[in-house]
Design a protein around this motif. Structure first.
Motif, mmCIF file in Angstrom:
data_model
loop_
_atom_site.group_PDB
_atom_site.id
_atom_site.type_symbol
_atom_site.label_atom_id
_atom_site.label_comp_id
_atom_site.label_asym_id
_atom_site.label_seq_id
_atom_site.Cartn_x
_atom_site.Cartn_y
_atom_site.Cartn_z
ATOM 1 N N TYR B 278 0.841 -1.204 0.000
ATOM 2 C CA TYR B 278 0.000 0.000 0.000
ATOM 3 C C TYR B 278 0.871 1.247 0.000
ATOM 4 O O TYR B 278 0.627 2.188 -0.775
ATOM 5 C CB TYR B 278 -0.907 -0.038 1.237
ATOM 6 C CG TYR B 278 -1.648 1.244 1.493
ATOM 7 C CD1 TYR B 278 -2.862 1.504 0.868
ATOM 8 C CD2 TYR B 278 -1.144 2.197 2.385
ATOM 9 C CE1 TYR B 278 -3.553 2.681 1.113
ATOM 10 C CE2 TYR B 278 -1.831 3.378 2.636
ATOM 11 C CZ TYR B 278 -3.023 3.618 1.999
ATOM 12 O OH TYR B 278 -3.693 4.786 2.234
ATOM 13 N N ASP B 279 1.902 1.269 0.834
ATOM 14 C CA ASP B 279 2.755 2.461 0.918
ATOM 15 C C ASP B 279 3.426 2.745 -0.421
ATOM 16 O O ASP B 279 3.504 3.890 -0.862
ATOM 17 C CB ASP B 279 3.820 2.275 2.008
ATOM 18 C CG ASP B 279 3.218 2.353 3.408
ATOM 19 O OD1 ASP B 279 2.087 2.876 3.539
ATOM 20 O OD2 ASP B 279 3.864 1.880 4.363
ATOM 21 N N GLU B 280 3.926 1.687 -1.070
ATOM 22 C CA GLU B 280 4.608 1.886 -2.350
ATOM 23 C C GLU B 280 3.628 2.397 -3.416
ATOM 24 O O GLU B 280 3.960 3.275 -4.221
ATOM 25 C CB GLU B 280 5.251 0.573 -2.809
ATOM 26 C CG GLU B 280 6.063 0.744 -4.093
ATOM 27 C CD GLU B 280 6.681 -0.559 -4.587
ATOM 28 O OE1 GLU B 280 6.709 -1.546 -3.820
ATOM 29 O OE2 GLU B 280 7.133 -0.579 -5.753
ATOM 30 N N ALA B 281 2.421 1.830 -3.431
ATOM 31 C CA ALA B 281 1.434 2.256 -4.420
ATOM 32 C C ALA B 281 1.097 3.730 -4.249
ATOM 33 O O ALA B 281 1.022 4.489 -5.224
ATOM 34 C CB ALA B 281 0.167 1.396 -4.304
ATOM 35 N N MET B 282 0.891 4.122 -3.000
ATOM 36 C CA MET B 282 0.569 5.528 -2.749
ATOM 37 C C MET B 282 1.738 6.407 -3.147
ATOM 38 O O MET B 282 1.550 7.500 -3.701
ATOM 39 C CB MET B 282 0.235 5.737 -1.261
ATOM 40 C CG MET B 282 -1.049 5.072 -0.793
ATOM 41 S SD MET B 282 -2.533 5.512 -1.763
ATOM 42 C CE MET B 282 -2.731 7.241 -1.337
ATOM 43 N N SER B 283 2.947 5.938 -2.855
ATOM 44 C CA SER B 283 4.124 6.740 -3.142
ATOM 45 C C SER B 283 4.375 6.852 -4.643
ATOM 46 O O SER B 283 4.620 7.936 -5.164
ATOM 47 C CB SER B 283 5.316 6.111 -2.406
ATOM 48 O OG SER B 283 6.522 6.549 -2.971
#
Lengths: 591, 591
Positions: B278-283
């Protein structure tokens, strides 16, 4: 196999020597001679796990904490059982697993009833703890069969080009038919959706839309007072086609049921299903869904006894009624006068004012009414009822409908009581040539015998307004072992015929347009001839699984008061929720 | 074939010389040189019928009465077309049928729109006459595909031992989650059922019940204000299993989708689906459901510009925010200052206070803010954003969530506008490591990011009460081409963890027991570890069929105000119906 080597019930001697991982529930733990034996269960069955200090003292020590219904992860080796300890009743009975590692995944309190096929706990307790009830192997097997039935049906219909299409659950309320469940609209104040009693209108509209072959395993809803074999929500196999004749739809249904019987029960039903007109079924069996697994048919003796000295019989016939009897073969000795008094009480529920009887002895018919019949009449009775010594003859004299209801019910009761029914039989039967309409004396109007969209027989169309009672429907019911599996019909597809039908049902033109205007309009845009059938899935599974309780075929059923004892539905809702729906309650909450 | 020789679209040159019976609708009638040509249509396609005075003057004469959308029964002989009249666009274009007999089965008024794939009639008219709309071939093809999708899924899950089990539609209202549709009870005054938002609780209870592998293509309901891609009732592929790990459930889902892609689209998706936290996708994409069919990823430049003379950037970073940019390759010339003003307005909807930009020329970055960046910063920007001459760079500086939302949406908009998206691609993607909870500032409380039954990551369990915001969930979403197909999680299966979760969500012990006591109790009787996934069927079909309107995948959908324009649901009900339900309306009926 996702994290395990085998399901518990599938570890057989072919796995001997293998290191396996098993997961499941503890059915039973026994401590014996320093060892611990655990029967581990999952949905496929049981396997015996042995904890032995020589294999793993750690596992053995942990196994001491294990109780019934604990959830375990067991790693161990499959070993052949010694000759003397083989369990022939168990698929896994030739092996056991010697545990090397044990993990207790979850613990369990003592369950309110034992997880076993046979249980004498009340159904209310089973429903409250449904998640435990579903662990009983017989329950899982029923739902596995339900899955197999729907799979067979879907595969068959897919092969015939039928499309599985979903129709709305939030639909419009239509006053004709049973009582609707209503759903208040938040967006449209004062308006309501209704849950569908069937997808009838939508499946017909799909035919107007050229889909030609539709099916759905559809949820339907009726807010009726519940009997033992009714649920507020139930499931029907819903089929509709265009351009097919009644014969073709019946043939298709037969093929479908033959596949179900073959795939699910391993039974070959190769013959076409027998057919019987509604009139014949009522006449021979006193029922529109006769159980043909046994005889004891109703015999009309009106002609024989109309002039007899027994006034009850003679006047019944004189008043336009009937005298019919059933011959309970060889049962004369089994039924005392007192027993027959019981049967008389039984038929009185169906409106019969009495139950006359005769017993056949070597030298003729005996009983209180025998004196009323002369030699000739006695001979005729013996012949028409195919009497042998030892038979018990039971007579009802009344108007036609009472005779049918009373003797039809009595026949069924005696068939069960005397174990005349071969439980291994699956007797399918079509009932055809139904009346289109039923007259309701109380409401002083006609109701549709099936529904208002059923096509009248072409040759009766002209009588629709002049003599509605005589009009037959192009309708057919499928009966299995005395239960109605479902029914279907060809549908009206012409606006003028549908308008006539609504008029016969007492709709004004305005009412017809207000409620069904969209359908009448649809009929004007090139509607194909169409028809279909709907079969009750819950009941079908009940019959195929040999169950007697419809609730055992539904994972989370409701009680007779339409409650779910597990989640406690229905329940109260907040004032805020009611406000949003523009509703207020007419009762006090603590009522 | 039930009363016909072929479907219209399936009469090919192999049938030449055959006498055939065809049934269908009139697509078009042309009169030419004393002959009449009719294109007859059914759900499979068209076939040309020729009425010729030399073959049958009677049929020709009747054909003169035929209009578009009439329903016909045609008997005739299949003839090869002459070389010059072959229609290569039609599967049946090498033949025609010379009519010998014609029956007009039903007539049709002029339809309010032409039955053809391309239509510019309003959607409201299409919905009012849905039965005509469904005749358009593109609609039938969509529902055929929907059927194929569910068939592929059912076959796959059946093969893996999953049982299709139906769960109740009349359930209990639970305040957590979206707004429930309510159904008043007649039998229990003042009480209500709720229509399920998902079968969540029941599928978990089936796992407690040892079913181990369950699925259902389940109808779900949410009484929410509707957006374009929402319907009040929708369908989800609902799967739950016991004893499987997150990896195993994701792997199973991949296999299922691979079968769907193969069976329905003929596409081999052999590789495992990529995964992203999730963090990578948002980033990288500013989205929790990134469309990975094109690049233009978000690049974090906070470190590069934090000391720059452009105060907007520097202060955003100083205040704990971010500066990020996307590089719109080669688009510098396409976007004027006015165009960029339009983009600025677009991002303002997502809370961005501005949109900074630079254009790359041969000799460096140009634009109103270029003066703020020294040579070193310019070089760093060029390198980090992989800049070539002609590129357009767009920057947002704000707090993290605004930067993600604004640039994520802008990236998608530009990707579509510039046609960067390969429409033939099907990019599946797993999003993992979701936060367990979301803090709602307005309500001043945590909400479950998925639902309250989601299992926290084991290593975060100890932080559930001390630092809820940091706790990750054992949850996973499946994304296809930038749409969330669905999501799943491992579930809590221990009473104490579930109680802690309810407590973090602000439930008192009493509230938790009142609403979910039956579930908490169930967890104490030997509950296996379990988890599952639910995928939106309507959306899946929309994406596979290449449609953009969710309503085109539902046979009888509702409008944005939750109305059915065909049957005119919802509607008013009688006082008698309300009385039976112990309800009164809080509004006047004519409001």
């Amino acid at each position: 196999m996702f994290g395990r080597s085998y399901f518990c019930g599938e570890v057989t001697e072919e796995a001997i020597g293998e290191k396996v991982t098993l997961k499941g529930w503890v059915q039973k733990r026994r401590d014996l001679g320093g060892l611990i034996f655990i029967d581990l269960r999952d949905r496929t069955g049981l396997v015996q796990i042995v904890f032995n200090p020589d294999v793993s003292p750690e596992a053995l020590s942990l196994a001491e904490k294990v109780r019934t219904e604990y959830v375990l992860d067991v790693k161990g080796t499959v070993i052949a059982r010694s000759e003397g300890s083989i369990n022939g009743n168990l698929k896994t009975g030739k092996i056991e697993v010697h545990a090397e590692e044990l993990t207790i995944i979850n613990e369990a309190k003592t369950t309110p009833f034992v997880i076993a096929d046979k249980t004498d706990v009340s159904e209310d307790v089973r429903l409250k703890y449904r998640y435990l009830d579903l662990r009983r192997p017989v329950m899982f097997e029923t739902f596995k069969m339900r899955h197999q039935v729907t799979k067979a049906i879907r595969d068959f219909l897919d092969g015939e080009g039928f499309l599985d299409v979903e129709t709305p659950i939030l639909t419009k309320s239509t006053p004709e038919g049973a009582r609707d469940y209503l759903v208040p609209s938040r967006v449209h104040p004062g308006e309501f959706y209704a849950l569908p009693q069937s997808p009838q209108i939508f499946k017909q509209l799909m035919m107007v839309g050229g889909f030609e072959r539709y099916y759905q395993i559809a949820r339907c809803f009726r807010d009726e007072d519940l009997r033992a074999d009714r649920q507020p929500e139930f499931t029907q196999i819903d089929i509709e086609t265009s351009f097919m004749s009644q014969e073709e739809i019946m043939g298709l249904t037969e093929q479908m049921m033959q596949k179900v019987m073959k795939d699910v029960k391993g039974v070959d039903v190769t013959e076409a299903f027998p057919r019987m007109s509604y009139d014949e079924a009522m006449s021979r069996f006193g029922s529109d869904k006769p159980d043909t697994r046994f005889g004891m048919e109703l015999v009309d003796l009106s002609e024989t006894v109309k002039d007899s000295g027994f006034k009850v019989f003679a006047s019944a016939v004189a008043n336009g009624g009937q005298v019919k009897a059933i011959n309970v073969k060889g049962a004369a000795a089994n039924y005392s006068r007192k027993d027959i008094d019981g049967l008389t009480e039984f038929v009185s529920v169906y409106g019969a004012k009495g139950l006359a009887w005769l017993k056949a002895e070597e030298d003729g018919l005996k009983g209180p009414i025998s004196k009323f019949f002369g030699e000739e009449e006695q001979a005729a009775l013996q012949s028409k009822l195919d009497v042998s010594a030892g038979d018990l003859l039971l007579f009802v004299a009344d108007k036609k409908s009472v005779v049918a209801d009373a003797l039809g019910a009595l026949r069924l009761k005696l068939g069960k009581e005397l174990e005349l029914i071969d439980q291994s039989k699956f007797n399918f039967l079509w009932i055809t040539d139904w009346p289109l309409l039923e007259f309701d004396e109380e409401a002083d109007r006609y109701y549709a015998a099936h529904h208002p969209f059923t096509m009248p027989a072409r040759e009766d169309l002209s009588k629709l307004e002049s003599d509605p009672a005589s009009v037959k429907a192009q309708a057919y019911d499928l009966v299995l072992n005395g239960y109605e599996l479902g029914g279907g019909s060809l549908r009206i597809f012409e606006r003028d015929v549908q308008e006539k039908m609504f008029s016969v049902l007492g709709f004004t033109k305005e009412q017809a347009v207000e409620q069904f205007g969209f359908l009448l309009e649809a009929f004007e845009y090139g509607t194909p001839p169409h028809g279909g059938i709907a079969l009750g899935l819950d009941r079908m599974v009940m019959l195929l699984a040999g169950r007697t309780n419809l609730r055992d075929t539904i994972a989370f059923p409701k009680t007779a008061s339409a409650s779910d004892l597990l989640t406690d539905a229905p329940g109260e809702v907040s004032e805020a929720q009611l406000d949003e729906l523009h509703l207020s309650l007419k009762i006090k909450k603590d009522q």
